[in-house]
Design an enzyme around this catalytic site. Structure first.
Site, PDB file in Angstrom:
ATOM      1  N   SER A 185       0.851  -1.201   0.000  1.00 25.34           N
ATOM      2  CA  SER A 185       0.000   0.000   0.000  1.00 25.34           C
ATOM      3  C   SER A 185       0.879   1.241   0.000  1.00 25.34           C
ATOM      4  O   SER A 185       2.104   1.157   0.149  1.00 25.34           O
ATOM      5  CB  SER A 185      -0.886  -0.018   1.241  1.00 25.34           C
ATOM      6  OG  SER A 185      -0.037  -0.011   2.374  1.00 25.34           O
ATOM      7  N   GLY A 186       0.238   2.364  -0.214  1.00 25.10           N
ATOM      8  CA  GLY A 186       0.988   3.632  -0.255  1.00 25.10           C
ATOM      9  C   GLY A 186       0.014   4.759   0.043  1.00 25.10           C
ATOM     10  O   GLY A 186      -1.148   4.517   0.375  1.00 25.10           O
ATOM     11  N   PHE A 205      -1.702   6.442  -1.715  1.00 23.96           N
ATOM     12  CA  PHE A 205      -2.865   6.452  -2.624  1.00 23.96           C
ATOM     13  C   PHE A 205      -3.953   5.476  -2.180  1.00 23.96           C
ATOM     14  O   PHE A 205      -5.108   5.658  -2.457  1.00 23.96           O
ATOM     15  CB  PHE A 205      -2.393   6.047  -4.028  1.00 23.96           C
ATOM     16  CG  PHE A 205      -1.675   4.725  -3.939  1.00 23.96           C
ATOM     17  CD1 PHE A 205      -2.371   3.537  -4.069  1.00 23.96           C
ATOM     18  CD2 PHE A 205      -0.318   4.671  -3.642  1.00 23.96           C
ATOM     19  CE1 PHE A 205      -1.732   2.320  -3.930  1.00 23.96           C
ATOM     20  CE2 PHE A 205       0.315   3.456  -3.497  1.00 23.96           C
ATOM     21  CZ  PHE A 205      -0.382   2.273  -3.640  1.00 23.96           C
ATOM     22  N   GLY A 206      -3.568   4.373  -1.536  1.00 23.35           N
ATOM     23  CA  GLY A 206      -4.534   3.305  -1.237  1.00 23.35           C
ATOM     24  C   GLY A 206      -3.773   1.995  -1.181  1.00 23.35           C
ATOM     25  O   GLY A 206      -2.654   1.938  -0.661  1.00 23.35           O
ATOM     26  N   LYS A 207      -4.353   0.936  -1.814  1.00 35.00           N
ATOM     27  CA  LYS A 207      -3.648  -0.350  -1.707  1.00 35.00           C
ATOM     28  C   LYS A 207      -3.627  -1.079  -3.046  1.00 35.00           C
ATOM     29  O   LYS A 207      -4.391  -0.751  -3.951  1.00 35.00           O
ATOM     30  CB  LYS A 207      -4.319  -1.215  -0.643  1.00 35.00           C
ATOM     31  CG  LYS A 207      -5.815  -1.402  -0.860  1.00 35.00           C
ATOM     32  CD  LYS A 207      -6.409  -2.343   0.166  1.00 35.00           C
ATOM     33  CE  LYS A 207      -6.609  -1.712   1.514  1.00 35.00           C
ATOM     34  NZ  LYS A 207      -7.816  -0.859   1.597  1.00 35.00           N
ATOM     35  N   VAL A 208      -2.709  -2.020  -3.149  1.00 40.75           N
ATOM     36  CA  VAL A 208      -2.608  -2.847  -4.366  1.00 40.75           C
ATOM     37  C   VAL A 208      -2.865  -4.288  -3.949  1.00 40.75           C
ATOM     38  O   VAL A 208      -2.231  -4.761  -2.989  1.00 40.75           O
ATOM     39  CB  VAL A 208      -1.216  -2.736  -5.024  1.00 40.75           C
ATOM     40  CG1 VAL A 208      -1.117  -3.664  -6.234  1.00 40.75           C
ATOM     41  CG2 VAL A 208      -0.938  -1.291  -5.432  1.00 40.75           C
ATOM     42  N   LYS A 231      -4.871  -1.879  -8.270  1.00 39.30           N
ATOM     43  CA  LYS A 231      -4.604  -0.728  -7.398  1.00 39.30           C
ATOM     44  C   LYS A 231      -5.952  -0.105  -7.106  1.00 39.30           C
ATOM     45  O   LYS A 231      -6.665   0.298  -8.026  1.00 39.30           O
ATOM     46  CB  LYS A 231      -3.686   0.252  -8.140  1.00 39.30           C
ATOM     47  CG  LYS A 231      -3.237   1.445  -7.313  1.00 39.30           C
ATOM     48  CD  LYS A 231      -2.182   2.249  -8.096  1.00 39.30           C
ATOM     49  CE  LYS A 231      -1.725   3.466  -7.344  1.00 39.30           C
ATOM     50  NZ  LYS A 231      -0.684   4.222  -8.066  1.00 39.30           N
ATOM     51  N   ASP A 245       9.835  10.029  -9.769  1.00 42.01           N
ATOM     52  CA  ASP A 245       9.879   9.339  -8.470  1.00 42.01           C
ATOM     53  C   ASP A 245      10.601   8.003  -8.607  1.00 42.01           C
ATOM     54  O   ASP A 245      10.109   6.958  -8.194  1.00 42.01           O
ATOM     55  CB  ASP A 245       8.443   9.116  -7.949  1.00 42.01           C
ATOM     56  CG  ASP A 245       8.438   8.605  -6.502  1.00 42.01           C
ATOM     57  OD1 ASP A 245       7.398   8.081  -6.060  1.00 42.01           O
ATOM     58  OD2 ASP A 245       9.500   8.701  -5.842  1.00 42.01           O
TER      59      ASP A 245
HETATM   60  C1  LIG Z   1       5.406   0.899  -2.045  1.00 40.41           C
HETATM   61  N1  LIG Z   1       4.586   1.426  -3.137  1.00 40.41           N
HETATM   62  C2  LIG Z   1       4.215   2.841  -2.850  1.00 40.41           C
HETATM   63  C3  LIG Z   1       3.354   0.648  -3.349  1.00 40.41           C
HETATM   64  C4  LIG Z   1       3.639  -0.797  -3.724  1.00 40.41           C
HETATM   65  C5  LIG Z   1       2.325  -1.578  -3.737  1.00 40.41           C
HETATM   66  C6  LIG Z   1       2.577  -3.028  -4.102  1.00 40.41           C
HETATM   67  C7  LIG Z   1       3.321  -3.191  -5.409  1.00 40.41           C
HETATM   68  N2  LIG Z   1       3.689  -4.580  -5.670  1.00 40.41           N
HETATM   69  C8  LIG Z   1       4.525  -5.192  -4.749  1.00 40.41           C
HETATM   70  O1  LIG Z   1       5.012  -4.540  -3.797  1.00 40.41           O
HETATM   71  N3  LIG Z   1       4.835  -6.525  -4.868  1.00 40.41           N
HETATM   72  C9  LIG Z   1       5.800  -7.166  -3.999  1.00 40.41           C
HETATM   73  C10 LIG Z   1       4.128  -7.372  -5.788  1.00 40.41           C
HETATM   74  C11 LIG Z   1       3.551  -6.653  -6.944  1.00 40.41           C
HETATM   75  C12 LIG Z   1       3.241  -7.373  -8.103  1.00 40.41           C
HETATM   76  N4  LIG Z   1       2.715  -6.785  -9.178  1.00 40.41           N
HETATM   77  C13 LIG Z   1       2.480  -5.455  -9.160  1.00 40.41           C
HETATM   78  C14 LIG Z   1       1.951  -4.855 -10.301  1.00 40.41           C
HETATM   79  C15 LIG Z   1       1.732  -3.514 -10.309  1.00 40.41           C
HETATM   80  C16 LIG Z   1       2.026  -2.760  -9.169  1.00 40.41           C
HETATM   81  C17 LIG Z   1       1.822  -1.296  -9.181  1.00 40.41           C
HETATM   82  C18 LIG Z   1       1.749  -0.607  -7.986  1.00 40.41           C
HETATM   83  C19 LIG Z   1       1.561   0.778  -8.002  1.00 40.41           C
HETATM   84 CL1  LIG Z   1       1.463   1.646  -6.524  1.00 40.41          CL
HETATM   85  C20 LIG Z   1       1.464   1.473  -9.208  1.00 40.41           C
HETATM   86  O2  LIG Z   1       1.302   2.816  -9.218  1.00 40.41           O
HETATM   87  C21 LIG Z   1       1.565   0.768 -10.399  1.00 40.41           C
HETATM   88 CL2  LIG Z   1       1.495   1.612 -11.881  1.00 40.41          CL
HETATM   89  C22 LIG Z   1       1.741  -0.607 -10.410  1.00 40.41           C
HETATM   90  N5  LIG Z   1       2.509  -3.311  -8.046  1.00 40.41           N
HETATM   91  C23 LIG Z   1       2.758  -4.639  -8.010  1.00 40.41           C
HETATM   92  C24 LIG Z   1       3.323  -5.266  -6.854  1.00 40.41           C
HETATM   93  C25 LIG Z   1       4.546  -2.285  -5.532  1.00 40.41           C
HETATM   94  C26 LIG Z   1       4.284  -0.850  -5.115  1.00 40.41           C
END
Ligand SMILES: CN(C)C[C@H]1CC[C@H](N2C(=O)N(C)Cc3cnc4ccc(-c5cc(Cl)c(O)c(Cl)c5)nc4c32)CC1
EC number: 2.7.11.1
Length: 336
Positions: A19-20, A22-25, A40, A132
């Protein structure tokens, strides 16, 4: 009963990936193809004045279709939420990969850095700057391909308009932020991205940050000095590249164009970095379109191809990408 009505029947939502602000993934399954996707989920109430950042990210993700940028599959807006469905990167964060290995051999660092330069050269060629760049925003696929994510802070550097940003948004993390940016001076997004890439290359090669201190003021001083420790194990060519990227004066910093031609980046490679996108919006995979045409009850594959080419980032787009991903991973492409 999943909390998200609008996803019912299309996606099954599983555990949180992270999460960040913005919300959560969350991890999810595209039900028609059983493919994993990342969703997301952004709560509009939580965002407040940051709402434009979602629009920024959506515009960027729609336009930036590139082999080293996380792919947008589907986009849903409801009254109180945004759902951004994207390709799932099962290799996790680059950050964890570096931590596990402590630091990378130059050849492995080059393998990843060439992909990052490819993504950023493409982003800049489309008139954007990411703003960023840090290891947390670089993900890996199962076959160790790098995928750039999080375009929430990216900016459109309109052609011709002097791209002089002020510290409008507290961009990114200070450890990766260019000196001109943390001084609040007007800065160019492209030049700030090159500085952040220099910090990233240093972390790949050294396994530590070039400018670091618990005290923020001291860290800022170190960044402004542009002086960083060069361990003996760094090759002369890699030091030369790092120094050219971590130039405090933006005008003296290497350009992305020169970076693409740099000897360190091309050592042991016969081909220069392919920075343009290899995806062609006008080329639709016929096998996938044929399978989809049956499911969508269309007469011909060509009719399906014309529908897919609308690129509405709806369930049809995400079904196409999910099936394409299956095909690329040598799994058969079938729909129930
Ligand atoms: C620390 N950040 C602020 C948020 C974090 C949220 C989980 C994410 N993630 C992970 O952390 N894994 C460990 C697995 C994982 C697997 N697939 C993903 C596919 C897309 C994204 C994604 C996330 C954000 Cl915030 C985006 O804007 C976009 Cl364009 C794409 N995150 C993924 C993702 C990584 C970032």
């Amino acid at each position: 009963m999943s909390k998200y009505e609008v996803l019912q029947g299309f996606y099954a939502v599983h555990d949180e990936l992270g999460s960040g602000g913005f919300g959560k993934v969350r991890l999810a399954t595209h039900l028609l193809t059983n493919q994993k996707v990342a969703i997301k989920i952004i709560d509009k109430k939580q965002l407040g004045h940051d709402l434009p950042r979602v629009q920024t990210e959506m515009d960027a993700l729609r336009n930036l279709s590139h082999q080293n940028i996380c792919r947008l599959y589907h986009y849903i807006e409801t009254e109180d939420k945004f759902f951004i469905i994207m390709e799932y990167c099962s290799g996790g964060e680059m950050f964890d990969y570096i931590v596990r290995k402590e630091r990378l051999e130059e050849s492995e660092a080059r393998h990843f850095f060439r992909q990052l330069v490819s993504a950023i050269a493409f982003v800049h060629s489309q008139g954007y700057a990411h703003r960023d760049l840090k290891p947390e925003n670089l993900l890996l696929t199962e076959d160790l391909h790098l995928k750039l994510i999080d375009f929430g802070l990216c900016a459109k550097t309109e052609k011709g308009r002097i791209d002089k940003h002020h510290l409008d948004t507290c961009c990114g993390s200070p450890a990766y932020a260019a000196p001109e940016l943390i001084q609040g001076l007007p800065y160019k997004g492209n030049e700030a991205d090159v500085w952040s890439m220099g910090i990233l290359l240093y972390t790949l090669l050294v396994g530590a940050l070039p400018f670091e201190d618990d005290n923020m003021q001291i860290m800022y001083k170190k960044i402004q000095s542009g002086c960083f420790y060069e361990p003996d194990f760094l090759s002369p060519l890699s030091r030369q590249l790092l120094r050219s990227m971590l130039q405090v004066v933006p005008e003296r910093r290497i350009s992305i164009k020169k970076l693409l031609e740099h000897d360190w980046l091309n050592l042991k490679y016969t081909q220069p970095v392919k920075w343009n996108t290899i995806y062609d919006k006008n080329f639709i995979d016929r096998d996938v379109a044929r399978v989809m045409s049956k499911y969508y009850g269309l007469e011909t594959t060509d009719q399906m191809i014309e529908k897919i080419k609308e690129w509405n980032f709806d369930y049809m787009t995400s079904t196409y990408y999910a099936l394409l991903h299956r095909k690329r991973n040598y799994q058969e492409i079938v729909l129930p």
